[in-house]
Design a protein around this motif. Structure first.
Motif, mmCIF file in Angstrom:
data_model
loop_
_atom_site.group_PDB
_atom_site.id
_atom_site.type_symbol
_atom_site.label_atom_id
_atom_site.label_comp_id
_atom_site.label_asym_id
_atom_site.label_seq_id
_atom_site.Cartn_x
_atom_site.Cartn_y
_atom_site.Cartn_z
ATOM 1 N N GLN A 30 39.014 54.770 9.825
ATOM 2 C CA GLN A 30 38.572 54.746 8.347
ATOM 3 C C GLN A 30 39.626 53.371 8.519
ATOM 4 O O GLN A 30 40.552 53.113 9.250
ATOM 5 C CB GLN A 30 39.450 55.524 7.663
ATOM 6 C CG GLN A 30 39.425 55.588 5.681
ATOM 7 C CD GLN A 30 41.387 54.853 5.541
ATOM 8 O OE1 GLN A 30 41.674 54.702 6.398
ATOM 9 N NE2 GLN A 30 40.908 54.646 4.641
ATOM 10 N N ASP A 32 42.889 51.602 7.227
ATOM 11 C CA ASP A 32 44.140 51.674 7.452
ATOM 12 C C ASP A 32 44.193 52.116 9.088
ATOM 13 O O ASP A 32 44.775 51.640 9.335
ATOM 14 C CB ASP A 32 44.382 52.847 6.002
ATOM 15 C CG ASP A 32 44.770 52.279 4.785
ATOM 16 O OD1 ASP A 32 44.079 50.867 4.846
ATOM 17 O OD2 ASP A 32 44.900 53.419 3.892
ATOM 18 N N ARG A 114 42.450 67.292 4.951
ATOM 19 C CA ARG A 114 41.326 66.102 4.630
ATOM 20 C C ARG A 114 42.660 65.589 4.798
ATOM 21 O O ARG A 114 42.106 64.002 5.168
ATOM 22 C CB ARG A 114 41.049 66.737 2.785
ATOM 23 C CG ARG A 114 40.610 64.990 2.993
ATOM 24 C CD ARG A 114 39.505 64.441 1.858
ATOM 25 N NE ARG A 114 39.860 63.350 1.310
ATOM 26 C CZ ARG A 114 38.740 62.532 0.517
ATOM 27 N NH1 ARG A 114 38.173 63.470 -0.359
ATOM 28 N NH2 ARG A 114 38.203 61.542 0.278
ATOM 29 N N LEU A 118 42.722 61.525 8.583
ATOM 30 C CA LEU A 118 43.969 60.415 9.285
ATOM 31 C C LEU A 118 45.142 60.091 9.678
ATOM 32 O O LEU A 118 45.492 61.015 8.874
ATOM 33 C CB LEU A 118 43.770 59.522 7.703
ATOM 34 C CG LEU A 118 42.280 59.834 6.490
ATOM 35 C CD1 LEU A 118 42.310 59.219 5.149
ATOM 36 C CD2 LEU A 118 40.620 59.389 7.139
ATOM 37 N N GLN A 120 47.105 57.898 9.246
ATOM 38 C CA GLN A 120 48.237 56.924 8.159
ATOM 39 C C GLN A 120 49.626 57.642 7.983
ATOM 40 O O GLN A 120 49.842 58.762 8.679
ATOM 41 C CB GLN A 120 47.214 57.460 6.991
ATOM 42 C CG GLN A 120 46.156 56.719 7.049
ATOM 43 C CD GLN A 120 44.909 57.142 5.153
ATOM 44 O OE1 GLN A 120 45.551 57.314 4.680
ATOM 45 N NE2 GLN A 120 44.093 55.555 5.058
ATOM 46 N N TRP A 360 36.806 55.252 -7.311
ATOM 47 C CA TRP A 360 37.717 54.366 -6.026
ATOM 48 C C TRP A 360 38.755 53.963 -6.954
ATOM 49 O O TRP A 360 39.422 53.986 -8.274
ATOM 50 C CB TRP A 360 37.268 53.728 -5.243
ATOM 51 C CG TRP A 360 36.079 53.804 -4.568
ATOM 52 C CD1 TRP A 360 35.498 54.769 -4.500
ATOM 53 C CD2 TRP A 360 35.330 52.895 -3.862
ATOM 54 N NE1 TRP A 360 34.621 55.087 -3.326
ATOM 55 C CE2 TRP A 360 34.066 53.444 -3.172
ATOM 56 C CE3 TRP A 360 34.607 51.258 -3.359
ATOM 57 C CZ2 TRP A 360 33.391 53.306 -2.192
ATOM 58 C CZ3 TRP A 360 33.790 50.873 -2.865
ATOM 59 C CH2 TRP A 360 33.138 51.717 -2.166
ATOM 60 N N GLN A 370 36.058 57.105 -1.679
ATOM 61 C CA GLN A 370 35.877 56.034 -0.644
ATOM 62 C C GLN A 370 36.575 56.186 0.679
ATOM 63 O O GLN A 370 36.450 55.459 1.421
ATOM 64 C CB GLN A 370 37.730 55.209 -1.921
ATOM 65 C CG GLN A 370 37.946 53.945 -1.333
ATOM 66 C CD GLN A 370 39.395 53.317 -2.303
ATOM 67 O OE1 GLN A 370 38.568 53.141 -3.401
ATOM 68 N NE2 GLN A 370 40.485 52.533 -1.961
ATOM 69 N N ASP A 371 37.664 56.834 1.121
ATOM 70 C CA ASP A 371 37.364 57.411 1.826
ATOM 71 C C ASP A 371 36.862 56.950 3.159
ATOM 72 O O ASP A 371 36.840 57.149 4.670
ATOM 73 C CB ASP A 371 38.842 58.480 2.634
ATOM 74 C CG ASP A 371 39.704 58.479 2.057
ATOM 75 O OD1 ASP A 371 40.512 57.137 2.297
ATOM 76 O OD2 ASP A 371 41.170 59.069 1.785
ATOM 77 N N ASP A 374 34.676 53.739 3.969
ATOM 78 C CA ASP A 374 36.189 52.868 4.140
ATOM 79 C C ASP A 374 36.002 53.831 5.859
ATOM 80 O O ASP A 374 36.869 53.055 6.662
ATOM 81 C CB ASP A 374 37.400 53.541 4.006
ATOM 82 C CG ASP A 374 37.886 52.290 3.349
ATOM 83 O OD1 ASP A 374 37.349 50.673 3.696
ATOM 84 O OD2 ASP A 374 38.542 52.289 2.047
#
Length: 510
Positions: A30, A32, A114, A118, A120, A360, A370-371, A374
């Protein structure tokens, strides 16, 4: 290994397995994640985008080979540790095996699946929130002041990971003041713990000061572009959905800390929950900022439910509470994860639309969440940039300049040619290497910004051409264009330095 430990081990193994299998191989990392991984090459006590802790984990990932396996491992680890702390909290509250299993299930089959996909700061943020609440429970239970020092260290780590943990403190302090536990504030150890925490975060505060507090600019930009689109109704709806399988357990936990006699010393947790949530609402925070609030209340609720269902006909309800998170995970599995192709999601978009997942940060509806959008198109961008870069005769004198940090980070992560792309966006603003005298420019422009690029930039170079585009129609970067300019007629370095200074001036003046 005891029966309880064996069950706990099973939950942790299942957690790791799920984090890897819930992402289809056709998705890239993703946006980020690329920025955070690039921070490993530029270690510092602060960044324009985040505090420094994420860069430390990125450095570990780099040492381990920088593979996708390790990128996914660390958020999964933080999620597993969050589950472990909830388990330990239930044991501390004298919960039985049923309470342990119920609490673990509610953590496992929640929004954390979820979130922990990612790489992050969010996963470590939630771990720090849960750990800090656990330390407070330990102190209230034992009154051993060592837990205050642990709290100071955990808060500092949370702060150095994401400033969001300040909201925990803002909600907790008035709750303590209004409770009988305000005597904590009269102990010298409390203030020593505060000093310890302050000492640990001082390097980052000094970095912020030395760089004219970019966090202020970042928060202002966030408020103007994203938080302005936050709707109270959507915020509250998402709070319910985050732990939908454990909602009854959380509500039971809130009731228990207020009225259950065995939890009398933990009553401040009710006021802390209310204050923290109200502060988030007041500042129009994104809904997921509040996720760290909930895991600890799953512990309270699991223990309370196990007690009230222990006797009489109520014991027959025990399987019901176990089944709820499992059954509700089925529809969540079908919509909350990138485990289906983009084509399938677009063709079956109604569930995503009903849940608001197609909305979004720009406040508009799109084809994919959006994720997920991305996580597409990045390998294509890097591959095409590599092929164009390879055609240039003087590659080392070529600067690859992108519109945003996602483009720059993805090229750097996937490049086989050793490209070090940069951008005037986010932390890349500080990562230009102006010791190289650049002659060529590869320019990556977003779709809505590329119309005039050839016309505006080609006069400064001997040759100019469009080299390619991102063709994945489901990618957020769909249509992003790669321009190639060779043999500059101007001093590129001087022009770049001027742009850097202008961007930095904007940050300072804001």
């Amino acid at each position: 290994m005891t029966k309880k430990n064996l069950i706990l081990f099973g939950f942790i193994i299942l957690k790791f397995i799920l984090q890897y299998v819930l992402i289809s191989p056709e998705y890239d990392l993703q946006r980020d994640e690329y920025l955070h991984l690039d921070q490993a090459h530029h270690l510092a006590w602060g960044y324009l985008s985040v505090p420094p802790v994420t860069s430390w984990f990125s450095y570990l990932i780099l040492l381990l080979g920088n593979s996708v396996f390790w990128v996914k491992f660390f958020p999964a680890l933080f999620g597993a540790l969050t589950l472990l702390i909830v388990w330990k909290t239930i044991k501390l509250l004298k919960g039985n095996l049923y309470a342990l299993i119920l609490g673990a299930l509610c953590v496992l089959f929640s929004c954390l699946l979820r979130l922990n996909m990612l790489y992050q700061p969010n996963s470590f943020d939630i771990l720090c929130w849960t750990a800090l609440y656990y330390v407070l429970i330990q102190y209230l239970t034992s009154e051993n002041t060592k837990w205050l020092y642990f709290g100071g260290v955990i808060f500092a780590l949370g702060f150095l990971n994401k400033y969001n943990i300040v909201f925990l403190l803002l909600g907790l302090v008035p709750a303590i003041l209004l409770s009988k536990q305000r005597k904590i504030l009269a102990t010298k150890e409390f203030y020593f713990a505060l000093i310890l925490g302050l000492i640990l975060i001082l390097p980052n505060l000094y970095w912020q000061y030395s760089n004219h507090f970019p966090i202020v600019h970042h928060m202002k930009e966030l408020a103007e572009t994203q938080l302005v689109n936050v709707d109270l109704g959507d915020f509250l709806k998402e709070q319910i959905l985050f732990f939908i399988g454990g909602l009854l357990v959380i509500l039971a936990g809130l009731y228990a800390v207020l009225f259950y006699k065995s939890f009398k010393k933990y009553q401040l947790f009710f006021a802390s929950f209310v204050f923290t949530l109200l502060i988030f609402i007041y500042f129009k925070a994104k809904a997921y900022y509040a996720i760290g609030l909930y895991p600890i209340y799953l512990a309270f609720g699991a223990v309370y439910i196990s007690e009230i269902l222990n006797n009489g006909w109520k014991r027959f309800l025990k399987p019901v509470f176990i089944l709820i998170p499992l059954l509700l995970f089925i529809p969540i599995y079908n919509v909350a994860f990138p485990n289906k192709s983009p084509e399938y999601m677009v063709a079956h978009s109604e569930p995503y639309k009903k849940l608001g997942m197609l909305r979004w940060e720009d406040g508009k509806d799109h084809h994919l969440p959006q994720d997920f959008a991305d996580m597409l198109g990045w390998k294509e961008l890097a591959r095409k940039t590599d092929s164009l870069y390879a055609l240039l005769p003087n590659q080392k004198e070529t600067i690859v300049l992108c519109d945003n940090y996602g483009q720059a980070g993805a090229i750097n992560f996937y490049s086989k040619k050793g490209i070090k792309a940069v951008s005037f966006n986010a932390d890349y603003l500080n990562w230009f290497d102006l010791s190289i005298s650049y002659k060529n420019l590869i320019r990556v422009k977003e779709f809505d910004e590329n119309n005039e690029e050839l016309k505006e930039t080609s006069p400064y170079f001997e040759t100019a051409a469009i080299g390619g585009q991102i063709t994945n129609q489901y990618a957020r970067e769909y249509g992003a264009t790669i321009f190639v300019f060779t043999n500059a007629k101007i001093d590129i370095n001087k022009r770049v330095e001027q742009e850097i200074n202008e961007e930095k001036d904007k940050i300072i003046n804001d």
